[in-house]
Design a protein around this motif. Structure first.
Motif, PDB file in Angstrom:
ATOM      1  N   TYR A  60     -36.463 -50.664  -8.305  1.00 41.71           N
ATOM      2  CA  TYR A  60     -35.030 -50.698  -8.032  1.00 41.71           C
ATOM      3  C   TYR A  60     -34.502 -52.133  -8.045  1.00 41.71           C
ATOM      4  CZ  TYR A  60     -36.124 -45.990  -6.606  1.00 41.71           C
ATOM      5  OH  TYR A  60     -36.569 -44.705  -6.601  1.00 41.71           O
ATOM      6  N   LYS A  61     -33.309 -52.265  -8.548  1.00 43.46           N
ATOM      7  CA  LYS A  61     -32.677 -53.572  -8.620  1.00 43.46           C
ATOM      8  C   LYS A  61     -32.418 -54.108  -7.216  1.00 43.46           C
ATOM      9  CE  LYS A  61     -28.593 -55.894 -10.536  1.00 43.46           C
ATOM     10  NZ  LYS A  61     -27.350 -55.693 -11.316  1.00 43.46           N
ATOM     11  N   ALA A  62     -32.708 -55.389  -7.023  1.00 46.46           N
ATOM     12  CA  ALA A  62     -32.480 -55.992  -5.712  1.00 46.46           C
ATOM     13  C   ALA A  62     -30.991 -55.999  -5.402  1.00 46.46           C
ATOM     14  CB  ALA A  62     -33.033 -57.417  -5.693  1.00 46.46           C
ATOM     15  N   ALA A  63     -30.653 -55.685  -4.164  1.00 47.07           N
ATOM     16  CA  ALA A  63     -29.251 -55.642  -3.766  1.00 47.07           C
ATOM     17  C   ALA A  63     -28.663 -57.046  -3.723  1.00 47.07           C
ATOM     18  CB  ALA A  63     -29.129 -54.983  -2.394  1.00 47.07           C
ATOM     19  N   ALA A  64     -27.423 -57.166  -4.162  1.00 43.75           N
ATOM     20  CA  ALA A  64     -26.663 -58.420  -4.067  1.00 43.75           C
ATOM     21  C   ALA A  64     -25.514 -58.195  -3.091  1.00 43.75           C
ATOM     22  CB  ALA A  64     -26.136 -58.832  -5.438  1.00 43.75           C
ATOM     23  N   GLU A  65     -25.039 -59.280  -2.502  1.00 37.66           N
ATOM     24  CA  GLU A  65     -23.966 -59.120  -1.519  1.00 37.66           C
ATOM     25  C   GLU A  65     -22.722 -58.519  -2.167  1.00 37.66           C
ATOM     26  OE1 GLU A  65     -21.053 -61.593   1.531  1.00 37.66           O
ATOM     27  OE2 GLU A  65     -22.323 -62.660   0.119  1.00 37.66           O
ATOM     28  N   ASP A  66     -22.156 -57.563  -1.473  1.00 32.51           N
ATOM     29  CA  ASP A  66     -20.900 -56.947  -1.892  1.00 32.51           C
ATOM     30  C   ASP A  66     -19.794 -57.540  -1.025  1.00 32.51           C
ATOM     31  OD1 ASP A  66     -18.745 -55.409  -2.565  1.00 32.51           O
ATOM     32  OD2 ASP A  66     -19.657 -53.475  -2.007  1.00 32.51           O
TER      33      ASP A  66
END
Length: 439
Positions: A60-66
């Motif tokens: 899974y793609k690493a989460a980036a700040e939203d």
């Protein structure tokens, strides 16, 4: 998730606690399916025993700040209290998500203020974590917080094994074990909460799936702090599913042993029904000895009359140079009843012995399967138990069964006699009776 929301603590560039504890389990959207598409892209590197088919790192793609998740607090420190949390429309493949590597990390400059106060209650961040273990209720949080900054300004990723804790340092590591089924997972503690009475940890969605608590929304767990070099990096015990697998393997081995014992007992009974004459015939005297009259061996007194009877019974006569009629030896023994026995097949020529396979050359002629595990950690732990008991040569291999990867623990033996002795030693360690398997 509950956070410290007092305005005097919120200054530009500083957010002590970012997520608010969920008041209820995240809701699942309708029409969920395990076969839906998954996020893809960059991977997150990590460590953990995983199936061989998994990619390096996380699928899974690493989460980036939203940025849209910043702010929006309400009285009491809740984040978007009017917006329900939710989970993805599919179940993530947690078997391929790596557990974080337990390493020494410096404490974050943000998120470790001690003491701190939330909802009128004061909390003290631990100075030392060694020996910490606590049991209680675990909850989890999902898509509502995905991409939001955590209390130490990391990014919450619902596809990573992370957790929120009220007093463990940020970041730190812990093993969380579901006390109802034995499943466990190592998590990176990077957030604060949950601030509900009785709850000891708030898990990421992936960690909750791994522990099997998403259906109920909460679970009965133990949280145990981890540090590099600790002897508790491996799970304390096999899970309920792994215990069922071991029990099933032991039951199969017991059934096979019982069947073999029944076959042996049936053969013993059949042989026992044979007439005694058959056994006597089997012990025939050497050639020529049947014509030697031994007074000491005779059951009757050694006199002339008995000697004459013996000569007639055995067709023996004294050489006189005159023709004589020899009476056939009388056999009064009852005929042997063999109708119940199968006809003896002609002796077949032995087939040439097959050449040893590569695995037999390396592992030996006989392979004993001790057990199979759903967790690589537990298989490794069992391997260590065998090594400690002086049982060398054991190996772990993986196999996909029913869509899940199992880890098989096997031990080689040079022959069946050695395998029998080795199986007894292994059973004495509490594993149950191993099975002989073919590679």
């Amino acid at each position: 998730m509950n956070t410290i929301a007092r305005s005097r603590w919120l200054i530009p560039g500083l957010l002590i606690l970012a997520l608010a504890a969920c008041s209820s389990a995240p809701k699942k959207p309708g029409g969920s399916s395990a076969g839906s598409s998954k996020p893809s892209g960059a991977v997150v590197q990590g460590k953990g025993g995983r199936p061989a088919h998994c990619p390096d790192g996380s699928p899974y793609k690493a989460a980036a700040e939203d940025p849209s998740t910043r702010g929006d607090y309400r009285a009491g420190g809740l984040y978007k209290p009017g917006v329900n949390d939710s989970t993805p429309t599919y179940i993530p493949n947690v078997a391929c998500i790596p557990e974080p590597e337990v390493v020494d990390l410096p404490r974050s400059a943000i998120g470790n203020k001690s003491p701190y106060v939330v909802l009128g209650k004061q909390y003290q961040v631990m100075d030392k974590t060694r020996g910490y273990a606590e049991k209680g209720t675990a909850s989890y949080y999902g898509a509502k917080f995905h991409g939001r900054l955590t209390s130490n300004r990391e990014v919450y990723d619902m596809y990573a094994f992370t957790a929120a804790h009220k007093t463990l340092p940020l970041p730190s590591f812990a093993r969380v074990t579901n006390l109802d089924n034995g499943e466990s997972v190592i998590v990176r503690v990077n957030d604060r909460g949950p601030f509900h009475d009785g709850r000891v940890v708030d898990l990421s969605y992936a960690a909750a799936v791994r522990l099997g608590i998403t259906q109920r929304g909460t679970g009965n767990v133990e949280v145990r702090a981890l540090a590099p070099g600790d002897d508790n990096l491996l799970a304390d015990k096999p899970s309920r599913r792994e215990r069922r697998e071991v029990a099933a393997a032991a039951a199969a081995a017991t059934t096979a042993s019982a069947a073999a014992a029944r076959r042996a007992s049936d053969m013993d009974a059949l042989v026992g029904k044979l007439p005694a004459a058959t056994a006597t015939a089997a012990a025939a005297k050497p050639a020529g000895e049947q014509y030697r009259y031994r007074v000491a061996d005779s059951a009757k007194p050694g006199n002339a009359d008995n000697f004459d009877h013996w000569m007639r019974d055995n067709g023996v006569r004294v050489a006189t140079g005159k023709p004589a009629t020899t009476q056939a030896a009388s056999v009064n023994s009852a005929p042997v009843a063999v109708a119940a026995l199968p006809a003896a097949a002609p002796a077949a020529r032995p087939a040439p012995a097959p050449s040893a396979t590569l695995s037999q050359q390396v592992l030996g002629s006989v392979l004993l399967q001790v057990a199979s595990f759903a967790s690589r950690d537990n298989a490794t732990r069992a391997l260590g138990q065998l090594s400690s008991a002086g049982i060398a040569g054991a190996s772990i291999s993986d196999i996909v069964s029913g869509g899940r990867t199992l880890w098989r623990l096997r031990v080689p033996a040079p022959d069946h006699a050695s395998a029998s002795e080795l199986a007894g030693r292994i059973a004495g360690l509490g594993f149950g009776a191993p099975q002989i398997v073919k590679d």
